[in-house]
Design an enzyme around this catalytic site. Structure first.
Site, PDB file in Angstrom:
ATOM      1  N   SER A 144       0.810  -1.222   0.000  1.00  0.00           N
ATOM      2  CA  SER A 144       0.000   0.000   0.000  1.00  0.00           C
ATOM      3  C   SER A 144       0.840   1.267   0.000  1.00  0.00           C
ATOM      4  CB  SER A 144      -0.952   0.009   1.201  1.00  0.00           C
ATOM      5  OG  SER A 144      -1.940  -0.991   1.022  1.00  0.00           O
ATOM      6  N   PHE A 145       1.994   1.255   0.672  1.00  0.00           N
ATOM      7  CA  PHE A 145       2.810   2.466   0.704  1.00  0.00           C
ATOM      8  C   PHE A 145       3.281   2.842  -0.700  1.00  0.00           C
ATOM      9  CE2 PHE A 145       6.372   5.229   1.825  1.00  0.00           C
ATOM     10  CZ  PHE A 145       5.756   6.026   2.776  1.00  0.00           C
TER      11      PHE A 145
ATOM     12  N   HIS B 154       2.821  -0.413  12.755  1.00  0.00           N
ATOM     13  CA  HIS B 154       3.021  -0.365  11.309  1.00  0.00           C
ATOM     14  C   HIS B 154       1.745   0.093  10.587  1.00  0.00           C
ATOM     15  CE1 HIS B 154       4.795  -1.505   7.459  1.00  0.00           C
ATOM     16  NE2 HIS B 154       3.698  -2.195   7.188  1.00  0.00           N
TER      17      HIS B 154
ATOM     18  N   THR C  76       1.456  -4.338  15.683  1.00  0.00           N
ATOM     19  CA  THR C  76       2.464  -3.277  15.806  1.00  0.00           C
ATOM     20  C   THR C  76       1.911  -1.966  15.251  1.00  0.00           C
ATOM     21  OG1 THR C  76       3.453  -3.625  13.623  1.00  0.00           O
ATOM     22  CG2 THR C  76       4.256  -5.033  15.441  1.00  0.00           C
TER      23      THR C  76
ATOM     24  N   VAL D 237      -5.081  -2.227   4.139  1.00  0.00           N
ATOM     25  CA  VAL D 237      -4.208  -2.380   5.300  1.00  0.00           C
ATOM     26  C   VAL D 237      -5.074  -2.871   6.455  1.00  0.00           C
ATOM     27  CG1 VAL D 237      -2.542  -1.253   6.828  1.00  0.00           C
ATOM     28  CG2 VAL D 237      -2.807  -0.458   4.472  1.00  0.00           C
TER      29      VAL D 237
END
Length: 158
Positions: A65-66, A97, A95, A90
């Site tokens: 996705s980034f 993240h 975490t 996502v």
């Protein structure tokens, strides 16, 4: 309006412009492929339903996705598109993240919209679990791909 109160696939087709003379770029994440594949199929189907011809729908895949930000930016730079749609998913993990990716993609797409000549439509599902993602990619809450395609057509005509 919260998605739980409104289907993502629910819209008035008479309020959607004809897309027969429009060209669309779609950048889709390979991560969570079962979800993003369903988003992609729905977006393409909805674009075609409103007149877009298959040759004018260009799909590029990115690993996660980034990377949607970079993919959308490259499509903008290469030109020829009336709108670009990003599709990703996502799912919250154990975490932070999740928070970093969601915030980064949101800021990156917002920056592209503020600085580009064409709209970039935000189709990133940010969910707490797999079931929420499935519900929004063709399940009980509709398909975000439909919504993104309609938004892309309307914004291209803006």
């Amino acid at each position: 309006m919260a998605t739980a109160l409104h289907s993502l696939s629910d819209y008035d087709p008479t309020n959607v412009p004809d897309a027969s003379n429009m060209c669309f770029g779609i950048v889709v994440s390979e991560w969570n492929k079962d979800v993003t594949g369903a988003l992609l199929n729905s977006a393409v189907h909805t674009l075609e339903k409103h007149g877009a011809i298959p040759e004018n729908i260009h799909v590029k895949r990115v690993p996660g996705s980034f990377e949607l930000i970079y993919g959308a930016h490259q499509m903008i730079l290469n030109g020829g598109y009336d709108a670009v749609i990003i599709l990703g998913c996502v799912i919250r993990g154990e975490t932070p993240h999740f928070d970093y990716i969601c915030q980064g993609v949101t800021q990156g797409i917002a920056q592209l919209n503020a600085t580009s000549e064409i709209p970039v439509v935000y189709g990133l599902l940010t969910t707490e679990n797999q079931q929420q993602a499935l519900d929004r990619s063709g399940g009980r809450l509709g398909n975000k791909g439909d919504e993104c395609a309609v938004v892309a057509i309307k914004m291209a005509k803006f």
